[in-house]
Design a protein around this motif. Structure first.
Motif, PDB file in Angstrom:
ATOM      1  N   GLU A   1       0.829  -1.203   0.000  1.00 56.79           N
ATOM      2  CA  GLU A   1       0.000   0.000   0.000  1.00 56.79           C
ATOM      3  C   GLU A   1       0.866   1.256   0.000  1.00 56.79           C
ATOM      4  O   GLU A   1       0.539   2.257  -0.664  1.00 56.79           O
ATOM      5  N   LEU A   2       1.980   1.208   0.708  1.00 54.58           N
ATOM      6  CA  LEU A   2       2.906   2.338   0.690  1.00 54.58           C
ATOM      7  C   LEU A   2       3.427   2.582  -0.724  1.00 54.58           C
ATOM      8  O   LEU A   2       3.474   3.722  -1.199  1.00 54.58           O
ATOM      9  N   LYS A   3       3.807   1.516  -1.390  1.00 51.33           N
ATOM     10  CA  LYS A   3       4.298   1.663  -2.761  1.00 51.33           C
ATOM     11  C   LYS A   3       3.221   2.250  -3.670  1.00 51.33           C
ATOM     12  O   LYS A   3       3.489   3.153  -4.487  1.00 51.33           O
ATOM     13  N   ARG A   4       1.993   1.748  -3.528  1.00 53.10           N
ATOM     14  CA  ARG A   4       0.904   2.235  -4.374  1.00 53.10           C
ATOM     15  C   ARG A   4       0.648   3.713  -4.138  1.00 53.10           C
ATOM     16  O   ARG A   4       0.547   4.499  -5.096  1.00 53.10           O
ATOM     17  N   ARG A   5       0.562   4.109  -2.877  1.00 51.51           N
ATOM     18  CA  ARG A   5       0.289   5.510  -2.561  1.00 51.51           C
ATOM     19  C   ARG A   5       1.447   6.406  -2.991  1.00 51.51           C
ATOM     20  O   ARG A   5       1.233   7.541  -3.435  1.00 51.51           O
ATOM     21  N   ARG A   6       2.672   5.920  -2.858  1.00 56.95           N
ATOM     22  CA  ARG A   6       3.842   6.711  -3.290  1.00 56.95           C
ATOM     23  C   ARG A   6       3.805   6.949  -4.798  1.00 56.95           C
ATOM     24  O   ARG A   6       4.074   8.057  -5.275  1.00 56.95           O
ATOM     25  N   GLU A   7       3.482   5.894  -5.537  1.00 52.92           N
ATOM     26  CA  GLU A   7       3.449   6.018  -6.993  1.00 52.92           C
ATOM     27  C   GLU A   7       2.301   6.915  -7.443  1.00 52.92           C
ATOM     28  O   GLU A   7       2.434   7.662  -8.426  1.00 52.92           O
ATOM     29  N   VAL A   8       1.170   6.862  -6.744  1.00 51.74           N
ATOM     30  CA  VAL A   8       0.063   7.777  -7.054  1.00 51.74           C
ATOM     31  C   VAL A   8       0.507   9.231  -6.857  1.00 51.74           C
ATOM     32  O   VAL A   8       0.134  10.117  -7.632  1.00 51.74           O
ATOM     33  N   ALA A   9       1.330   9.453  -5.828  1.00 52.46           N
ATOM     34  CA  ALA A   9       1.845  10.800  -5.559  1.00 52.46           C
ATOM     35  C   ALA A   9       2.993  11.179  -6.491  1.00 52.46           C
ATOM     36  O   ALA A   9       3.519  12.292  -6.399  1.00 52.46           O
ATOM     37  N   GLU A  10       3.394  10.239  -7.365  1.00 54.43           N
ATOM     38  CA  GLU A  10       4.463  10.465  -8.342  1.00 54.43           C
ATOM     39  C   GLU A  10       5.776  10.841  -7.668  1.00 54.43           C
ATOM     40  O   GLU A  10       6.480  11.753  -8.070  1.00 54.43           O
ATOM     41  N   LEU A  11       6.085  10.081  -6.603  1.00 52.25           N
ATOM     42  CA  LEU A  11       7.346  10.268  -5.889  1.00 52.25           C
ATOM     43  C   LEU A  11       8.190   9.008  -6.031  1.00 52.25           C
ATOM     44  O   LEU A  11       7.672   7.895  -5.972  1.00 52.25           O
ATOM     45  N   THR A  12       9.496   9.191  -6.203  1.00 48.76           N
ATOM     46  CA  THR A  12      10.404   8.055  -6.164  1.00 48.76           C
ATOM     47  C   THR A  12      10.669   7.689  -4.704  1.00 48.76           C
ATOM     48  O   THR A  12      10.333   8.450  -3.781  1.00 48.76           O
ATOM     49  N   GLN A  13      11.275   6.536  -4.487  1.00 53.42           N
ATOM     50  CA  GLN A  13      11.645   6.155  -3.124  1.00 53.42           C
ATOM     51  C   GLN A  13      12.588   7.179  -2.516  1.00 53.42           C
ATOM     52  O   GLN A  13      12.479   7.538  -1.341  1.00 53.42           O
ATOM     53  N   GLU A  14      13.534   7.670  -3.331  1.00 49.90           N
ATOM     54  CA  GLU A  14      14.501   8.644  -2.838  1.00 49.90           C
ATOM     55  C   GLU A  14      13.810   9.961  -2.465  1.00 49.90           C
ATOM     56  O   GLU A  14      14.137  10.578  -1.442  1.00 49.90           O
ATOM     57  N   GLU A  15      12.837  10.371  -3.284  1.00 51.80           N
ATOM     58  CA  GLU A  15      12.141  11.628  -3.005  1.00 51.80           C
ATOM     59  C   GLU A  15      11.297  11.529  -1.742  1.00 51.80           C
ATOM     60  O   GLU A  15      11.309  12.440  -0.898  1.00 51.80           O
ATOM     61  N   LEU A  16      10.588  10.421  -1.575  1.00 49.98           N
ATOM     62  CA  LEU A  16       9.801  10.261  -0.354  1.00 49.98           C
ATOM     63  C   LEU A  16      10.717  10.139   0.856  1.00 49.98           C
ATOM     64  O   LEU A  16      10.463  10.740   1.907  1.00 49.98           O
ATOM     65  N   GLY A  17      11.808   9.379   0.724  1.00 56.59           N
ATOM     66  CA  GLY A  17      12.743   9.232   1.831  1.00 56.59           C
ATOM     67  C   GLY A  17      13.298  10.558   2.297  1.00 56.59           C
ATOM     68  O   GLY A  17      13.391  10.827   3.498  1.00 56.59           O
ATOM     69  N   ALA A  18      13.663  11.424   1.345  1.00 54.51           N
ATOM     70  CA  ALA A  18      14.217  12.729   1.697  1.00 54.51           C
ATOM     71  C   ALA A  18      13.215  13.562   2.492  1.00 54.51           C
ATOM     72  O   ALA A  18      13.590  14.303   3.407  1.00 54.51           O
ATOM     73  N   ARG A  19      11.944  13.408   2.176  1.00 56.72           N
ATOM     74  CA  ARG A  19      10.922  14.221   2.843  1.00 56.72           C
ATOM     75  C   ARG A  19      10.564  13.701   4.232  1.00 56.72           C
ATOM     76  O   ARG A  19      10.040  14.457   5.056  1.00 56.72           O
ATOM     77  N   VAL A  20      10.806  12.424   4.479  1.00 54.33           N
ATOM     78  CA  VAL A  20      10.496  11.874   5.811  1.00 54.33           C
ATOM     79  C   VAL A  20      11.777  11.572   6.607  1.00 54.33           C
ATOM     80  O   VAL A  20      11.737  10.920   7.636  1.00 54.33           O
ATOM     81  N   PHE A  21      12.916  12.037   6.072  1.00 52.16           N
ATOM     82  CA  PHE A  21      14.202  11.980   6.780  1.00 52.16           C
ATOM     83  C   PHE A  21      14.754  10.570   6.961  1.00 52.16           C
ATOM     84  O   PHE A  21      15.317  10.229   7.996  1.00 52.16           O
ATOM     85  N   VAL A  22      14.527   9.729   5.948  1.00 53.51           N
ATOM     86  CA  VAL A  22      15.201   8.427   5.882  1.00 53.51           C
ATOM     87  C   VAL A  22      15.725   8.277   4.457  1.00 53.51           C
ATOM     88  O   VAL A  22      15.394   9.068   3.576  1.00 53.51           O
ATOM     89  N   SER A  23      16.536   7.273   4.224  1.00 54.24           N
ATOM     90  CA  SER A  23      17.070   7.078   2.876  1.00 54.24           C
ATOM     91  C   SER A  23      16.022   6.453   1.959  1.00 54.24           C
ATOM     92  O   SER A  23      15.061   5.821   2.420  1.00 54.24           O
ATOM     93  N   GLY A  24      16.236   6.624   0.655  1.00 50.13           N
ATOM     94  CA  GLY A  24      15.365   5.963  -0.309  1.00 50.13           C
ATOM     95  C   GLY A  24      15.425   4.455  -0.173  1.00 50.13           C
ATOM     96  O   GLY A  24      14.427   3.763  -0.398  1.00 50.13           O
ATOM     97  N   GLY A  25      16.595   3.947   0.210  1.00 52.85           N
ATOM     98  CA  GLY A  25      16.736   2.510   0.430  1.00 52.85           C
ATOM     99  C   GLY A  25      15.832   2.007   1.538  1.00 52.85           C
ATOM    100  O   GLY A  25      15.276   0.900   1.457  1.00 52.85           O
ATOM    101  N   TYR A  26      15.650   2.822   2.601  1.00 49.90           N
ATOM    102  CA  TYR A  26      14.754   2.427   3.682  1.00 49.90           C
ATOM    103  C   TYR A  26      13.311   2.353   3.195  1.00 49.90           C
ATOM    104  O   TYR A  26      12.572   1.438   3.573  1.00 49.90           O
TER     105      TYR A  26
END
Length: 277
Positions: free
Chosen positions: A16-41
């Motif tokens: 569900e996290l992946k689905r919602r992230r993709e709907v928001a058109e964010l990469t893992q790295e972009e979402l990670g930067a905004r929540v203060f963790v790495s894209g890898g996390y």
């Protein structure tokens, strides 16, 4: 083998996290930067390799505008855990770790405890709790400890302050059996155990627990614990400092051979004490 219900639930969380992230058109790295963790996390959350803490889940909700769904899911899964909320995430990671190093200043680490010892420790902190709570808590701890005996067990390095060997938790017989168990794990090379002796004096991490965990496909993590609270550290700089602290403890501790001798001697002392009472 069927998946455990909790693991399946975490996998749903990740999907569900992946689905919602993709709907928001964010990469893992972009979402990670905004929540203060790495894209890898973020990728590890989505694959259910790691579980986010509730504050991270809350920030994800804020960024993805998901009305608190991820924080609620996270809290529900943690609350349904067999462990205290502050320890649940660390217990999940412990089961995935390839290498575990920990320091305990006052009690035998949970992964090394016998049933009698675990019962005495649990009763000491929950003297008015019902019997089924005590039984469930002890069972959860002993189930955790099975990873030390498993065929594909992690490498385990434990440092115990000498205080751990001297406090008669559960009485002399319980202590003798507990120390026998620790000694057997050391002799069988299932765990590498060192004792930090009284003679070492002041030491790094005075009075505080420390657990380091390394993984095959994820960055290392450190965990520290205080009264009814725990702190899981993912920040690379903080983990590096924790690793340096553990190196100082290792340097101050007795050798594994000398530690085993001291553990066996303490067990004999408790046996003699029991025979004279």
């Amino acid at each position: 083998m069927a998946k455990a219900p909790r693991q399946a639930a975490w996998e749903f969380f990740g999907a569900e996290l992946k689905r919602r992230r993709e709907v928001a058109e964010l990469t893992q790295e972009e979402l990670g930067a905004r929540v203060f963790v790495s894209g890898g996390y973020i990728g590890q959350f989505e694959q259910a390799i790691r579980k986010p803490q509730s504050d991270v889940a809350q920030r994800i909700d804020e960024i993805l505008q998901t009305d608190g769904i991820f924080e609620r899911m996270c809290r529900k899964l943690v609350n349904d855990s067999r462990y205290a909320e502050y320890f649940a995430a660390a217990a999940e990671l412990e089961a995935l770790a390839m290498h575990i190093c920990e320091f305990e200043p006052s009690v035998v680490p949970g992964l090394l405890q016998t049933g009698e010892y675990a019962t005495a420790v649990t009763l000491a902190s929950n003297s008015l709790a019902p019997a089924d709570f005590i039984e469930a808590t002890v069972k959860a701890r002993l189930d955790r400890a099975q990873i030390i005996e498993a065929a594909e067990r992690p490498t385990y390095w434990g440092i115990l302050h000498e205080t751990v060997l001297r406090v008669p938790v559960g009485g002399p017989i319980t202590m003798a059996r507990q120390l026998d168990h620790v000694a057997a794990l050391s002799r069988d090379r299932k765990a590498l155990i060192q004792v930090l002796p009284y003679s070492a004096g002041a030491y790094a991490q005075m009075g505080k627990t420390l657990k380091l965990m390394e993984f095959d496909d994820a960055p290392p993590t450190a965990y520290t614990e205080a009264v009814y609270s725990g702190n899981l550290l993912d920040d690379p700089a903080l983990v590096k400092r924790a690793q340096a602290t553990y190196d100082l403890l290792r340097a101050a501790a007795l050798s594994p051979e000398a530690s085993l001798t001291l553990i066996e001697s303490a067990a004999e002392d408790f046996r003699r004490c029991a025979s004279t009472t």
